[in-house]
Design an enzyme around this catalytic site. Structure first.
Site, PDB file in Angstrom:
ATOM      1  N   THR A 119       0.849  -1.199   0.000  1.00  0.00           N
ATOM      2  CA  THR A 119       0.000   0.000   0.000  1.00  0.00           C
ATOM      3  C   THR A 119       0.882   1.246   0.000  1.00  0.00           C
ATOM      4  OG1 THR A 119      -1.750  -1.136   1.206  1.00  0.00           O
ATOM      5  CG2 THR A 119      -1.755   1.270   1.306  1.00  0.00           C
ATOM      6  N   ASN A 198      -5.286  -9.336  -7.606  1.00  0.00           N
ATOM      7  CA  ASN A 198      -5.532 -10.023  -6.333  1.00  0.00           C
ATOM      8  C   ASN A 198      -6.864 -10.756  -6.295  1.00  0.00           C
ATOM      9  OD1 ASN A 198      -6.088  -7.112  -6.431  1.00  0.00           O
ATOM     10  ND2 ASN A 198      -7.178  -7.470  -4.527  1.00  0.00           N
ATOM     11  N   ALA A 247       5.502  -8.376   1.784  1.00  0.00           N
ATOM     12  CA  ALA A 247       6.069  -9.624   2.324  1.00  0.00           C
ATOM     13  C   ALA A 247       4.996 -10.640   2.722  1.00  0.00           C
ATOM     14  CB  ALA A 247       6.957  -9.319   3.525  1.00  0.00           C
ATOM     15  N   THR A 286      12.672   4.476  11.008  1.00  0.00           N
ATOM     16  CA  THR A 286      13.596   3.374  11.249  1.00  0.00           C
ATOM     17  C   THR A 286      13.151   2.133  10.489  1.00  0.00           C
ATOM     18  OG1 THR A 286      14.001   4.243  13.448  1.00  0.00           O
ATOM     19  CG2 THR A 286      14.642   1.944  13.061  1.00  0.00           C
ATOM     20  N   CYS A 372     -22.171  -8.624   0.420  1.00  0.00           N
ATOM     21  CA  CYS A 372     -22.404  -8.871   1.844  1.00  0.00           C
ATOM     22  C   CYS A 372     -21.131  -9.163   2.611  1.00  0.00           C
ATOM     23  CB  CYS A 372     -23.429  -9.977   2.049  1.00  0.00           C
ATOM     24  SG  CYS A 372     -23.100 -11.468   1.160  1.00  0.00           S
TER      25      CYS A 372
END
Ligand code: PLP
Ligand code: FES
Length: 448
Positions: A119, A198, A247, A286, A372
């Site tokens: 994303t 996907n 990943a 980081t 749904c």
């Protein structure tokens, strides 16, 4: 010391029935690379539905977890600490992971930026390129069947004044090359098309698209979250300039991904995150060493086992498809059968009610294109883009098969699916009419 205890604990957990997806008995058909005796057989846990939703996410490969653990406990340093050993060893591990990832896609390690997932990589690629080149480029091309994060990034750009073409796809889910060519404008800055979808698993003709982009000097971005590690991909063969990876779709940890950015010819982006300037200033923050190491290990394992995985998964998918279609009529595969990743089987079932089918399939964890099951209460936009009729879109089920899926799980899924569809048929007046040879399309339904 801590590490040793933890490792032992995990090995025991893997062996006990509580974690019965792990099985150390050996002798099965899915051995491990390092022979540490950890086997994973199937992903079903006691009392829980069997898991056939590998496009949503996959379990972490025990070998990946083994590689990650030291970096949580003993070697926990900040990879950006330059003044002591803790930092250096962590940095070394991150750089090794970067190389493992690069190798999987035929790139150079210097071209890999760690992110929190696909994303974020998609956001940086699309918004980042357009923001950087905004003086000259104003137009984006993508397809209607991209992942939400690509479509939403494009919508965001539209709000800023950029123009976006959302290309329709053919009935089989593939991009029409002529339509793509026709959509190109002098001010087109980037084309973003996913390698493997996907929802329906179709594989786009990336090399052809790449050729077209090169000719027109347009950057090509591809969301390869569902492709890398599953089918052979190479950034040079595909001529892509940016590629997003994740990943957790390939038996790695959640919360880490990567963006590939070509160095020659160079592509540049505006950073989305302000901060300490890590990852060459493109992604401050980081780098999470254990996650990066996990992603690297997942990529290396995927590379080594891709051929075996593919063959194994294809056999299971064939078994599932044949098992269902030999017993049920009116089953349709959504998306191209030919250009398709084997681990995705998206089926629609005729003459049943979508919601009832899903309710009846509670023992199998699958995804569905029906409204749904989605938070937005809209039926799948991907299936709609393919022109799948509404009733069939409502009964679509995506079976996602992976490295640790077993034959037994497939057989159980066949049994449950066939059983449920037949039950629903028995209750369906439509099915009765079809049996009597009535063409449903000829019926004039009463208008309310
Ligand atoms: C094609 C595609 N792109 C992007 C994503 C998002 O990936 P991540 O969860 O790593 O942000 C996914 C997974 O949901 C995906 O399937
Ligand atoms: S099947 Fe539930 S909304 Fe269509």
């Amino acid at each position: 010391m801590h590490l040793k205890i933890l490792r032992e604990r995990i090995i025991i957990m893997k062996k006990t029935s509580k974690f019965n997806k792990f099985n150390s008995s050996g002798g099965g058909d899915r051995g491990t690379r390092d022979g540490e005796g950890v086997m994973m057989k199937g992903v079903q846990m006691a009392g829980r539905p069997l898991y056939l939703d590998m496009q949503a996410t996959s379990p972490v490969d025990p070998r990946v977890l083994d590689a990650m653990l030291p970096y949580y406990i003993d070697q926990f340093g900040n990879p950006h600490s330059r003044t002591h050993m803790y930092g250096w060893e962590s940095d070394e591990a991150v750089e090794k992971a970067r190389e493992q990832i690069a190798k999987l896609i035929g790139a150079n390690a210097k071209e890999i930026i760690f992110t929190s997932g696909a994303t974020e990589a998609n956001n940086i690629a699309i918004k980042g390129v357009m923001h950087f080149y905004k003086e000259k480029k104003k137009h984006v091309i993508t397809t209607q069947t991209e992942h939400k994060c690509v479509l939403d990034s494009c919508r965001h750009l539209q709000q800023e004044g950029f123009e976006v073409t959302y290309l329709p796809v053919r009935k089989d889910g593939l991009v029409d090359m002529d339509e793509l060519k026709a959509a190109i404008r002098p001010e087109t800055g980037i084309i973003s098309i996913m390698t493997v979808n996907n929802e329906i698993g179709v594989i786009q003709p990336m090399a052809e698209i790449g050729e077209l982009c090169r000719k027109n000097k347009i950057f090509l971005h591809t969301d390869a979250a569902q492709a890398a590690g599953k089918i052979p991909i190479n950034v040079d063969d595909m001529k892509v300039d940016l590629m997003s990876l994740s990943a957790h779709k390939i038996y790695g940890p959640k919360g880490v991904g990567a963006l590939y950015m070509r160095r020659r010819p160079r592509v540049r982006v505006e950073a989305q995150m302000s901060g300490g300037g890590q990852e060459r200033g493109i992604r401050s923050g980081t780098v999470p060493t254990p996650l990066a190491v996990g992603m690297g290990a997942a990529c290396e394992i995927a590379m080594e086992e891709m051929k075996h995985d593919e063959k194994y998964i294809r056999e299971l998918t064939d078994r599932l498809y044949k098992g269902i279609t030999s017993q049920l009529d009116g089953v349709i595969v959504n998306g191209s059968m030919e250009h398709r990743y084997a681990g995705n089987l998206n089926l629609s079932f005729a003459y049943v009610e979508g919601e009832s089918l899903l309710m009846g399939l509670k023992e199998v964890a699958v995804s569905s294109g029906s409204a749904c099951t989605s938070a937005s209460l809209e039926p799948s936009y991907v299936l709609r883009a393919l022109g799948v009729e509404e009733d069939m879109a409502h009964t679509s089920i995506r079976f996602g098969i992976g490295r640790f899926t077993t034959k037994e799980e497939i057989d159980r899924a066949i049994e449950l699916t066939v059983d449920q569809v037949q039950k629903l048929w028995e209750m369906s007046p439509l099915w009765e009419m079809v049996q009597e040879g009535i063409d449903l399309k000829s019926i004039q339904w009463a208008q309310h």
